[in-house]
Design a protein around this motif. Structure first.
Motif, PDB file in Angstrom:
ATOM      1  N   UNK A 129       0.834  -1.203   0.000  1.00  0.00           N
ATOM      2  CA  UNK A 129       0.000   0.000   0.000  1.00  0.00           C
ATOM      3  C   UNK A 129       0.877   1.264   0.000  1.00  0.00           C
ATOM      4  N   UNK A 130       1.958   1.232   0.753  1.00  0.00           N
ATOM      5  CA  UNK A 130       2.857   2.396   0.769  1.00  0.00           C
ATOM      6  C   UNK A 130       3.514   2.597  -0.582  1.00  0.00           C
ATOM      7  N   UNK A 131       3.855   1.500  -1.259  1.00  0.00           N
ATOM      8  CA  UNK A 131       4.458   1.638  -2.589  1.00  0.00           C
ATOM      9  C   UNK A 131       3.480   2.260  -3.570  1.00  0.00           C
ATOM     10  N   UNK A 132       2.214   1.874  -3.492  1.00  0.00           N
ATOM     11  CA  UNK A 132       1.183   2.456  -4.358  1.00  0.00           C
ATOM     12  C   UNK A 132       1.049   3.956  -4.090  1.00  0.00           C
ATOM     13  N   UNK A 133       1.071   4.326  -2.820  1.00  0.00           N
ATOM     14  CA  UNK A 133       0.946   5.749  -2.460  1.00  0.00           C
ATOM     15  C   UNK A 133       2.122   6.552  -2.990  1.00  0.00           C
ATOM     16  N   UNK A 134       3.316   5.965  -2.980  1.00  0.00           N
ATOM     17  CA  UNK A 134       4.502   6.678  -3.463  1.00  0.00           C
ATOM     18  C   UNK A 134       4.411   6.967  -4.951  1.00  0.00           C
TER      19      UNK A 134
END
Length: 207
Positions: free
Chosen positions: A201-206
Motif C-alpha cells: 500500500x505504501x508503494x502504491x501511495x509513493x
C-alpha cells in the motif's frame, strides 16, 4: 575438565554463577597456545556457554532475538557477537553458527541501526540458508525457515527505520520470499502477510 564439570553442574542447577565460571574458564583455555583442533573445540564450547549465559539473563535471547522487549547489556551482547563471529570463521560449514551470528547482529542493529550490522547479519543468514541445504531435511529446512524469517524481519525493520524507496523494495522482496517458502500453518505467516500488505500500500501511495 573443570569447564566440563561446571557445564554439567549448570545443566543440572541452572545457577547463573555456574555458567559464568564456565564461560570464564573456556575463555582462558581459548587464549592458551592449543593445537588448532583443540582451539576449535574450545571456541565452540565457549560459544555455547555464552549463549546459555545470555539466555539465563534474558529469556532465551538468541531464539527470541527479534523480540523488542528482551534486552541484555551491550557489553555482553558485543562479547557474544565477537565469540560467535570467531567460531563461525573457524567452523565455516556450520549453519547454526551462521544463523546465530545473524540473529545477534540483527538484535544489535535494532538498537543502533548501523549499516555494518545489517549487512553482516544478511551475509550470515544467507550463508546459513546455503549451508543448511547439506543437512538432513528436517534440520536443514528448519534452519532455512528461521533464516528466511529473520531476513524478512530484518529488512522490514530497516525500512521502518529509514523509509527509503530502495529499502521498501528489498523488504517486500524478502517478505514475499519467506511467504512463498513457509508452510501454510507457520505462526509468522499472518504477521508477514500483514506487513506485505502494508508495504504494498505504501508503494502504491509513493507512485
Amino acid at each position: 575438565m573443570l569447564a566440563g564439570l561446571l557445564r554439567l553442574r549448570w545443566d543440572r542447577s541452572k545457577q547463573p554463577d555456574d555458567i559464568k565460571y564456565c564461560v570464564k574458564y573456556f575463555r582462558y583455555l581459548r587464549d592458551q597456545p592449543l593445537q588448532a583442533i583443540h582451539r576449535d573445540r574450545v571456541t565452540s564450547s565457549l560459544v555455547l556457554a555464552l549463549a546459555e549465559q545470555v539466555e539465563s539473563m534474558s529469556d532465551n535471547y538468541l531464539t527470541n532475538a527479534f523480540t523488542a522487549d528482551h534486552d541484555i547489556p551491550g557489553e555482553l551482547r558485543d562479547e557474544v557477537i565477537e565469540c560467535v563471529r570467531e567460531a563461525n570463521t573457524r567452523l565455516p560449514g556450520s549453519p547454526e553458527l551462521s544463523c546465530m551470528l545473524g540473529y545477534c547482529l540483527a538484535k544489535r542493529f535494532f538498537k543502533a541501526f548501523t549499516t555494518v550490522d545489517y549487512e553482516e547479519a544478511m551475509v550470515s543468514l544467507n550463508k546459513a540458508i546455503t549451508s543448511a541445504s547439506d543437512f538432513p531435511e528436517d534440520t536443514g529446512s528448519d534452519l532455512q525457515q528461521r533464516s528466511l524469517r529473520a531476513i524478512a524481519n530484518l529488512s522490514y525493520r530497516r525500512y521502518v527505520a529509514f523509509k527509503t524507496p530502495e529499502h521498501l523494495e528489498v523488504a517486500i522482496s524478502h517478505i514475499r520470499t519467506f511467504l512463498s517458502s513457509a508452510p501454510l500453518d507457520h505462526p509468522d505467516r499472518v504477521e508477514n502477510f500483514r506487513r506485505l500488505t502494508e508495504l504494498s500500500d505504501e508503494r502504491v501511495e509513493e507512485h
